[in-house]
Scaffold this motif. Structure first.
Motif, mmCIF file in Angstrom:
data_model
loop_
_atom_site.group_PDB
_atom_site.id
_atom_site.type_symbol
_atom_site.label_atom_id
_atom_site.label_comp_id
_atom_site.label_asym_id
_atom_site.label_seq_id
_atom_site.Cartn_x
_atom_site.Cartn_y
_atom_site.Cartn_z
ATOM 1 N N ASP A 122 0.783 -1.228 0.000
ATOM 2 C CA ASP A 122 0.000 0.000 0.000
ATOM 3 C C ASP A 122 0.821 1.288 0.000
ATOM 4 O O ASP A 122 0.245 2.381 0.015
ATOM 5 C CB ASP A 122 -0.944 0.015 1.209
ATOM 6 C CG ASP A 122 -2.009 -1.073 1.120
ATOM 7 O OD1 ASP A 122 -2.267 -1.530 0.001
ATOM 8 O OD2 ASP A 122 -2.562 -1.459 2.168
ATOM 9 N N PHE A 123 2.152 1.171 -0.010
ATOM 10 C CA PHE A 123 2.974 2.372 0.044
ATOM 11 C C PHE A 123 4.074 2.359 -1.005
ATOM 12 O O PHE A 123 4.564 1.301 -1.402
ATOM 13 C CB PHE A 123 3.619 2.534 1.430
ATOM 14 C CG PHE A 123 2.631 2.865 2.510
ATOM 15 C CD1 PHE A 123 2.036 4.112 2.575
ATOM 16 C CD2 PHE A 123 2.291 1.919 3.461
ATOM 17 C CE1 PHE A 123 1.124 4.420 3.567
ATOM 18 C CE2 PHE A 123 1.378 2.209 4.460
ATOM 19 C CZ PHE A 123 0.798 3.464 4.515
ATOM 20 N N ALA A 124 4.457 3.555 -1.412
ATOM 21 C CA ALA A 124 5.615 3.759 -2.279
ATOM 22 C C ALA A 124 6.716 4.389 -1.433
ATOM 23 O O ALA A 124 6.515 5.479 -0.876
ATOM 24 C CB ALA A 124 5.261 4.683 -3.442
ATOM 25 N N PRO A 125 7.864 3.729 -1.282
ATOM 26 C CA PRO A 125 8.955 4.325 -0.510
ATOM 27 C C PRO A 125 9.432 5.624 -1.158
ATOM 28 O O PRO A 125 9.537 5.716 -2.383
ATOM 29 C CB PRO A 125 10.055 3.253 -0.558
ATOM 30 C CG PRO A 125 9.348 1.986 -0.901
ATOM 31 C CD PRO A 125 8.200 2.386 -1.776
ATOM 32 N N VAL A 126 9.700 6.622 -0.327
ATOM 33 C CA VAL A 126 10.219 7.901 -0.828
ATOM 34 C C VAL A 126 11.678 8.071 -0.411
ATOM 35 O O VAL A 126 12.553 8.207 -1.244
ATOM 36 C CB VAL A 126 9.372 9.084 -0.328
ATOM 37 C CG1 VAL A 126 9.969 10.414 -0.824
ATOM 38 C CG2 VAL A 126 7.928 8.949 -0.801
ATOM 39 N N SER A 127 11.938 8.034 0.906
ATOM 40 C CA SER A 127 13.321 8.141 1.359
ATOM 41 C C SER A 127 13.438 7.824 2.843
ATOM 42 O O SER A 127 12.539 8.145 3.633
ATOM 43 C CB SER A 127 13.881 9.545 1.124
ATOM 44 O OG SER A 127 15.241 9.625 1.536
#
Length: 330
Positions: A122-127
């Protein structure tokens, strides 16, 4: 009639072209609006006043300046960070919702029998943003000065407690790992935020909390909390007189708090890349690095892909701890 028909036939292609030009394009075919064009919300999954809140507001202020749109902090505390994570997971993947995460995002999947979101799906890693060493603290009137004295007391006096920011937080996992390594049975007392657990240690209502140095440091220096050990490979400039856990006789005890940013899965990659670039620049700016150094917080940024790999490794690591401790939250 024949002449009129031939005239209409010759004019018909022009009419079709004109009609097509007057029909609006579907939204998917139009050029996307410039991002960001409205305020962005940064969800913090813990109450105000704790370490997540402190770092989150620093980041939000600087993102506001660099993006030209307000980055509004929203505290969604409770359930060990899961309420805030669920709110972010169910938000539109349009770049206008971000989530500041820490260790619970990698502990909850193995700890909770049911989650209303999937951290990987459910998430997209950003940093990754930063890492923070922890310190083990108790209250001075407990009468112990070292970690070994605390362990001896816990073995002779069953029923002592440790507090955490909720089930699945790094403080919870740290306490359970301490039980395993030290051979004690401290009882877990969950709170809605680790700062609330620390308040009860200050009041002498619970005996231990593992907490980030930024939150506990001022109380340690003022003599209101007794630091037993810092969970770090070396002594910290912020607490030079406090031994490491290895020096205190518990070398295998390793728990570092991390912070990072996620976006809802499906957030456009150009937006993820833009936010990543801004976060890397912000976290390594001399002004913020100096402020973080005072808080014993180390910038630790990277690419979205690197952060995704980090989350997978940490999920596997803490899953093993949860299994060994026999923990489960329904």
């Amino acid at each position: 009639m024949k002449t009129g028909g031939k005239l209409l036939q010759a004019f018909f292609p022009f009419l079709l072209t004109l009609a097509a030009a007057l029909v609006p394009w579907p939204a998917s075919a139009q050029a996307p609006a410039a991002w960001p064009s409205k305020p962005i919300r940064l969800i913090l999954p813990f109450p105000p006043g704790g370490p997540t809140d402190i770092l989150g507001r620093m980041v939000a202020d600087r993102l506001t300046a660099s993006l030209g749109q307000p980055v509004i902090v929203e505290n969604h505390g409770g359930a060990g960070g899961n309420i805030g994570a669920e709110a972010a997971a169910k938000s539109a993947p349009d770049g206008y919702t971000l989530l500041l995460v820490s260790n619970p995002i990698v502990i909850s999947p193995s700890l909770y029998s049911k989650l209303n979101y999937d951290p990987q799906r459910d998430f997209a890693p950003v940093s990754l943003l930063a890492t923070v060493p922890n310190v083990m603290v108790t209250y001075p009137s407990l009468g112990v000065n070292t970690l070994q004295e605390f362990i001896a007391l816990a073995k002779s006096k069953p029923g002592m407690n440790f507090g955490s920011g909720g089930a699945g937080t790094s403080n919870h996992a740290a306490g359970e790992l301490f039980n395993i390594l030290a051979g004690v049975k401290l009882v877990h007392v969950p709170y809605k935020g680790v700062n609330l657990a620390m308040n009860d240690v200050l009041a002498g209502r619970i005996q231990l909390v593992v907490i980030g140095v930024p939150a506990a440091g001022p109380h340690i220096k003022a003599g209101r909390l007794r630091a037993l050990a810092v969970i770090a490979p070396h002594r910290l400039p912020a607490l030079p007189d406090v031994p490491t856990v290895a020096e205190a006789g518990l070398p295998a005890f390793e728990v570092t708090t991390f912070y990072g940013v996620l976006a809802p899965a499906g957030t456009p990659k150009p937006i993820v890349s833009r936010i990543n670039a801004e976060l890397v620049r912000i976290m390594h700016s001399p002004e913020l690095k100096d402020r973080l150094a005072v808080m014993a917080t180390d910038p630790a940024t990277g690419t979205p892909e690197e952060f995704g790999d980090f989350l997978k490794r940490e999920t596997a690591k803490w899953g093993e701890v949860v299994r060994k401790a026999g923990l489960k939250v329904d």
